[in-house]
Write an enzyme that holds these catalytic residues in place. Sequence first.
Site, PDB file in Angstrom:
ATOM      1  N   LYS A  66      -8.120   6.393 -19.396  1.00  0.00           N
ATOM      2  CA  LYS A  66      -8.511   6.665 -20.723  1.00  0.00           C
ATOM      3  C   LYS A  66      -7.667   6.609 -21.674  1.00  0.00           C
ATOM      4  O   LYS A  66      -7.015   5.810 -21.947  1.00  0.00           O
ATOM      5  CB  LYS A  66      -8.972   8.048 -20.583  1.00  0.00           C
ATOM      6  CG  LYS A  66     -10.231   8.121 -19.435  1.00  0.00           C
ATOM      7  CD  LYS A  66     -11.165   7.350 -19.746  1.00  0.00           C
ATOM      8  CE  LYS A  66     -12.508   7.631 -18.802  1.00  0.00           C
ATOM      9  NZ  LYS A  66     -12.410   7.683 -17.240  1.00  0.00           N
TER      10      LYS A  66
ATOM     11  N   TYR B 177     -17.056  17.281 -15.646  1.00  0.00           N
ATOM     12  CA  TYR B 177     -17.436  15.920 -15.521  1.00  0.00           C
ATOM     13  C   TYR B 177     -18.322  15.598 -14.501  1.00  0.00           C
ATOM     14  O   TYR B 177     -18.283  15.938 -13.389  1.00  0.00           O
ATOM     15  CB  TYR B 177     -16.192  14.978 -15.646  1.00  0.00           C
ATOM     16  CG  TYR B 177     -16.259  13.326 -15.416  1.00  0.00           C
ATOM     17  CD1 TYR B 177     -16.885  12.685 -15.982  1.00  0.00           C
ATOM     18  CD2 TYR B 177     -15.540  12.785 -14.202  1.00  0.00           C
ATOM     19  CE1 TYR B 177     -17.147  11.521 -16.068  1.00  0.00           C
ATOM     20  CE2 TYR B 177     -15.616  11.478 -14.032  1.00  0.00           C
ATOM     21  CZ  TYR B 177     -16.537  10.913 -14.799  1.00  0.00           C
ATOM     22  OH  TYR B 177     -16.924   9.469 -14.325  1.00  0.00           O
TER      23      TYR B 177
ATOM     24  N   ARG C 111       0.834  -1.178  -0.011  1.00  0.00           N
ATOM     25  CA  ARG C 111       0.078  -0.051  -0.048  1.00  0.00           C
ATOM     26  C   ARG C 111       0.775   1.307  -0.023  1.00  0.00           C
ATOM     27  O   ARG C 111       0.495   2.310  -0.726  1.00  0.00           O
ATOM     28  CB  ARG C 111      -0.955  -0.047   1.334  1.00  0.00           C
ATOM     29  CG  ARG C 111      -1.834   1.468   1.241  1.00  0.00           C
ATOM     30  CD  ARG C 111      -2.659   1.392   2.397  1.00  0.00           C
ATOM     31  NE  ARG C 111      -2.380   0.465   3.707  1.00  0.00           N
ATOM     32  CZ  ARG C 111      -1.579   0.987   4.389  1.00  0.00           C
ATOM     33  NH1 ARG C 111      -1.185   2.210   4.413  1.00  0.00           N
ATOM     34  NH2 ARG C 111      -1.501   0.215   5.631  1.00  0.00           N
TER      35      ARG C 111
ATOM     36  N   ASP D 164      -7.333  18.966 -14.979  1.00  0.00           N
ATOM     37  CA  ASP D 164      -7.684  17.579 -15.375  1.00  0.00           C
ATOM     38  C   ASP D 164      -7.330  17.422 -16.817  1.00  0.00           C
ATOM     39  O   ASP D 164      -7.963  18.213 -17.721  1.00  0.00           O
ATOM     40  CB  ASP D 164      -9.215  17.288 -15.303  1.00  0.00           C
ATOM     41  CG  ASP D 164      -9.619  15.891 -15.675  1.00  0.00           C
ATOM     42  OD1 ASP D 164      -8.935  15.168 -16.277  1.00  0.00           O
ATOM     43  OD2 ASP D 164     -10.453  15.500 -15.197  1.00  0.00           O
TER      44      ASP D 164
END
Length: 378
Positions: free
Chosen positions: A198, A101, A48, A173
């Site tokens: 993406k 978004y 982690r 973004d």
Amino acid sequence: MTGFNTRAIHAGQEPDPRTGAVAVPIYATSTYKQDGVGGLREGYEYSRSANPTRTALEEALAALENGVRGLAFASGLAAEDTLLRTVCRPGDHVILPGDAYGGTFRLVARVLTNWGVEYTPVPLADLDAVRAAIRPSTKVIWCETPTNPLLGIADIEALAGIAHEAGARLVVDNTFASPYLQQPIALGADVVVHSTTKYLGGHSDVVGGALIAADATLGDELAFHQNAMGAIAGPFDSWLVLRGIKTLGVRMDRHCTNAGAVVDFLTAHPAVSSVLYPGLPSHPNHDVAARQMSGFGGMVSFTLKGGEETALKVCGLVSLFTLGESLGGVESLIEHPGRMTHASVAGSPLEVPNDLVRLSVGIEDIGDLIDDLTSALA
């Protein structure tokens, strides 16, 4: 500094020193043998906190965006949540794009408001409106450019100046443009956000997110919260994004070329009422896009003269374009934002037009894509 494609292939990805493996190994381990209590090998103790495959991805992300620290997450929204909870406190204020978004809007409006964060949607192309929305409590101007799904363009350099004058941070973004087409940190952004699902991943086979910080101190704070909150990218997901990054430049070239041809086709089609694409000279902020982007991207939106009913029909009549959410993969996708990706903003100031169709133009042969759209629009 080496060129973009060289960095995409080599940054953080040197051959394995033990075996010579050219591809970064997938370190599918949760823990690491320590050489005595506290004797960590190269800083690894628990995956982690750090994993060598994720480290390679994070170094590559920082190199591609010219940042000082890259961090990889389980999703784009996990990255956004970690960022906003790092830089905001209850009572702080965030400026959002007027056409943000839907997932970002939902996170802020329905999750972080319960934590005491306030927000104002503002058309970011209107710099006077942005200045007017600044409060003493404003900590973040959140920018998407191009925006999803209306392909709006914001002036990153100008917004950075406004944010910094107010003592706030500019977050960009960069998912739609990718670091190949746009470099927000070079234009003054403090943090870059990506959904690595993406264009960075590029093959519709992984979900992930990323933050790239321009400042080492903020990078360390984000890394602390990444570990404390725990929404990290796993080793296999990290490996998939690394694999995608290697071909980002050549894929983006093809995405842009194909999208340009689709735009030319749609602009001339009698059933289409408008085409939204920053590469069009008629786009209200085309000049800004041309100044801060090296290409206009693979995302195209358009509206239809027949309204919502026709838009829904077109989405169902294509055969090569796949009806589906997401974007940025090698295959072409089509969707109806009002019913799909942006259903969460229905009834809000960010509601999108119901006659809008969004395309993620892939890298197939352009003649086949045009034939598919021709048939669906007939």
